[in-house]
Design a protein around this motif. Structure first.
Motif, PDB file in Angstrom:
ATOM      1  N   HIS A   5       0.831  -1.204   0.000  1.00 18.07           N
ATOM      2  CA  HIS A   5       0.000   0.000   0.000  1.00 18.07           C
ATOM      3  C   HIS A   5       0.865   1.254   0.000  1.00 18.07           C
ATOM      4  O   HIS A   5       0.675   2.156  -0.824  1.00 18.07           O
ATOM      5  N   LEU A   6       1.825   1.320   0.922  1.00 20.93           N
ATOM      6  CA  LEU A   6       2.636   2.530   1.072  1.00 20.93           C
ATOM      7  C   LEU A   6       3.382   2.880  -0.208  1.00 20.93           C
ATOM      8  O   LEU A   6       3.392   4.036  -0.641  1.00 20.93           O
ATOM      9  N   LEU A   7       4.000   1.895  -0.835  1.00 15.20           N
ATOM     10  CA  LEU A   7       4.884   2.162  -1.962  1.00 15.20           C
ATOM     11  C   LEU A   7       4.195   2.057  -3.322  1.00 15.20           C
ATOM     12  O   LEU A   7       4.760   2.509  -4.323  1.00 15.20           O
ATOM     13  N   LEU A   8       2.994   1.468  -3.381  1.00 12.39           N
ATOM     14  CA  LEU A   8       2.369   1.245  -4.682  1.00 12.39           C
ATOM     15  C   LEU A   8       0.961   1.824  -4.800  1.00 12.39           C
ATOM     16  O   LEU A   8       0.679   2.604  -5.704  1.00 12.39           O
ATOM     17  N   SER A   9       0.063   1.418  -3.921  1.00 12.27           N
ATOM     18  CA  SER A   9      -1.353   1.737  -4.129  1.00 12.27           C
ATOM     19  C   SER A   9      -1.861   2.932  -3.340  1.00 12.27           C
ATOM     20  O   SER A   9      -3.017   3.336  -3.506  1.00 12.27           O
ATOM     21  N   CYS A  10      -1.043   3.511  -2.493  1.00 14.64           N
ATOM     22  CA  CYS A  10      -1.427   4.733  -1.783  1.00 14.64           C
ATOM     23  C   CYS A  10      -1.669   5.838  -2.811  1.00 14.64           C
ATOM     24  O   CYS A  10      -0.941   5.963  -3.805  1.00 14.64           O
ATOM     25  N   ALA A  11      -2.681   6.668  -2.598  1.00 14.08           N
ATOM     26  CA  ALA A  11      -3.000   7.736  -3.548  1.00 14.08           C
ATOM     27  C   ALA A  11      -1.816   8.671  -3.757  1.00 14.08           C
ATOM     28  O   ALA A  11      -1.553   9.123  -4.886  1.00 14.08           O
ATOM     29  N   TYR A  12      -1.109   8.972  -2.692  1.00 20.57           N
ATOM     30  CA  TYR A  12       0.082   9.832  -2.784  1.00 20.57           C
ATOM     31  C   TYR A  12       1.148   9.171  -3.657  1.00 20.57           C
ATOM     32  O   TYR A  12       1.695   9.780  -4.575  1.00 20.57           O
ATOM     33  N   SER A  13       1.439   7.890  -3.383  1.00 18.88           N
ATOM     34  CA  SER A  13       2.467   7.163  -4.126  1.00 18.88           C
ATOM     35  C   SER A  13       2.081   7.000  -5.593  1.00 18.88           C
ATOM     36  O   SER A  13       2.929   7.123  -6.484  1.00 18.88           O
ATOM     37  N   MET A  14       0.805   6.724  -5.843  1.00 23.08           N
ATOM     38  CA  MET A  14       0.360   6.542  -7.231  1.00 23.08           C
ATOM     39  C   MET A  14       0.572   7.810  -8.046  1.00 23.08           C
ATOM     40  O   MET A  14       0.914   7.757  -9.231  1.00 23.08           O
ATOM     41  N   GLU A  15       0.375   8.965  -7.432  1.00 17.43           N
ATOM     42  CA  GLU A  15       0.596  10.218  -8.150  1.00 17.43           C
ATOM     43  C   GLU A  15       2.089  10.398  -8.472  1.00 17.43           C
ATOM     44  O   GLU A  15       2.437  10.858  -9.560  1.00 17.43           O
ATOM     45  N   VAL A  16       2.965  10.012  -7.534  1.00 20.99           N
ATOM     46  CA  VAL A  16       4.412  10.071  -7.799  1.00 20.99           C
ATOM     47  C   VAL A  16       4.775   9.128  -8.937  1.00 20.99           C
ATOM     48  O   VAL A  16       5.535   9.494  -9.844  1.00 20.99           O
ATOM     49  N   TRP A  17       4.222   7.924  -8.917  1.00 22.78           N
ATOM     50  CA  TRP A  17       4.482   6.969  -9.997  1.00 22.78           C
ATOM     51  C   TRP A  17       3.979   7.516 -11.338  1.00 22.78           C
ATOM     52  O   TRP A  17       4.668   7.409 -12.350  1.00 22.78           O
ATOM     53  N   ARG A  18       2.796   8.088 -11.340  1.00 22.71           N
ATOM     54  CA  ARG A  18       2.233   8.599 -12.585  1.00 22.71           C
ATOM     55  C   ARG A  18       3.110   9.697 -13.182  1.00 22.71           C
ATOM     56  O   ARG A  18       3.383   9.725 -14.395  1.00 22.71           O
ATOM     57  N   LEU A  19       3.600  10.589 -12.338  1.00 18.96           N
ATOM     58  CA  LEU A  19       4.449  11.678 -12.815  1.00 18.96           C
ATOM     59  C   LEU A  19       5.814  11.171 -13.268  1.00 18.96           C
ATOM     60  O   LEU A  19       6.395  11.689 -14.230  1.00 18.96           O
ATOM     61  N   SER A  20       6.326  10.146 -12.579  1.00 20.06           N
ATOM     62  CA  SER A  20       7.715   9.718 -12.801  1.00 20.06           C
ATOM     63  C   SER A  20       7.885   8.771 -13.976  1.00 20.06           C
ATOM     64  O   SER A  20       8.866   8.869 -14.719  1.00 20.06           O
ATOM     65  N   ILE A  21       6.963   7.845 -14.167  1.00 19.28           N
ATOM     66  CA  ILE A  21       7.165   6.836 -15.215  1.00 19.28           C
ATOM     67  C   ILE A  21       6.154   6.965 -16.346  1.00 19.28           C
ATOM     68  O   ILE A  21       6.008   6.056 -17.162  1.00 19.28           O
ATOM     69  N   GLY A  22       5.490   8.093 -16.401  1.00 18.00           N
ATOM     70  CA  GLY A  22       4.525   8.284 -17.476  1.00 18.00           C
ATOM     71  C   GLY A  22       5.154   8.236 -18.855  1.00 18.00           C
ATOM     72  O   GLY A  22       4.480   7.945 -19.847  1.00 18.00           O
ATOM     73  N   ARG A  23       6.460   8.486 -18.928  1.00 12.98           N
ATOM     74  CA  ARG A  23       7.166   8.466 -20.217  1.00 12.98           C
ATOM     75  C   ARG A  23       7.813   7.117 -20.517  1.00 12.98           C
ATOM     76  O   ARG A  23       8.509   6.969 -21.511  1.00 12.98           O
ATOM     77  N   LEU A  24       7.646   6.130 -19.612  1.00 11.93           N
ATOM     78  CA  LEU A  24       8.340   4.845 -19.758  1.00 11.93           C
ATOM     79  C   LEU A  24       7.390   3.696 -20.092  1.00 11.93           C
ATOM     80  O   LEU A  24       7.642   2.544 -19.702  1.00 11.93           O
TER      81      LEU A  24
END
Length: 260
Positions: free
Chosen positions: A152-171
């Protein structure tokens, strides 16, 4: 071989003195062409040395200089090998299938280590701390909406998901972002022209590290940063990492792929 080193193993620090061999004497000084040539023993330890010597063959008498070699289970060599010695001393375990996904050349050591601990599910999340008997609030430090487990903390948390979306959106991320650790590892192992596996490994480890760091900042320092700030930190670290390794074969084109 010096007799001092040989004798000290049997008679402690008085190795050469009791058998009356010069302090810098060689093993050859303690034998004749046919047998060991030592005076009568004067102590119990000297007797032990004589008994030991009678159990082994007398070295061939020669005027050539003594030599030695280091022997391990893998090879014999005139030079000491710390690597081969360590391999003999340690308890070997099978290589973990995920090892090559986490440990690779060019990675940042702190991110490597943090990713390895996370993969083993050993990060001290609130759910784990509560499982050890601590009377603490188990709510996620980043969203306060769900129990703070690793996934949850590193993957599915709303905060974490937004970081993932911003960071790997180009990958070329999957249509739905990762919900389980297995899904994350599966994506890391994949590769494409736009997102080679090396770039995915670097990005994932960087994101995991800074999400965990932000969680600790919230818990211990009460410092709350928006996901966009974490993304900027990740982006800067990725650029610095790739730039520092730009001369390496596998890093040459990574900057273009990261910034596109």
């Amino acid at each position: 071989m010096a007799f001092k080193d040989f004798g000290e193993k049997r008679v402690e620090q008085r190795g050469p003195s009791q058998p009356r061999v010069p302090i810098n004497g060689l093993v050859a000084d303690a034998c004749s062409p046919t047998a060991w040539s030592l005076p009568s023993p004067r102590s119990d330890r000297a007797v032990d040395l004589h008994i030991f010597l009678t159990s082994i063959q007398c070295p061939a008498y020669s005027t050539d200089a003594d030599t030695y070699e280091w022997t391990t289970s893998t090879k014999q060599d005139a030079k000491f090998s710390a690597q081969n010695t360590w391999q003999d001393m340690r308890l070997s375990a099978p290589v973990q299938p995920v090892a090559e996904t986490i440990w690779f050349k060019g990675a940042i050591p702190r991110n490597n280590f943090n990713m390895w601990i996370a993969n083993l599910n050993r990060l001290p999340t609130r759910a784990r701390l509560a499982g050890w008997g601590l009377q603490i609030n188990k709510a996620c430090c980043l969203c306060s909406a769900f129990e703070e487990t690793r996934d949850h903390l590193l993957l599915s948390c709303a905060y974490s998901m937004e970081v993932w979306r911003l960071s790997i959106g180009r990958l070329n991320p999957p249509n739905s972002l990762f919900r389980t650790w297995a899904e994350l590892l599966s994506w890391i192992r994949g590769t494409s022209v736009a997102a080679p596996s090396l770039l995915r490994k670097l990005a994932v480890q960087c994101i995991i590290y800074h999400l965990w760091k932000q969680r600790n900042n919230v818990l211990h320092n009460h410092t709350v940063l928006p996901p966009t700030t974490i993304f900027r930190i990740v982006d800067k670290e990725m650029r610095n990492t790739i730039t520092a390794r730009r001369e390496r074969k596998h890093f040459i084109n990574l900057m273009v792929k990261w910034m596109r």
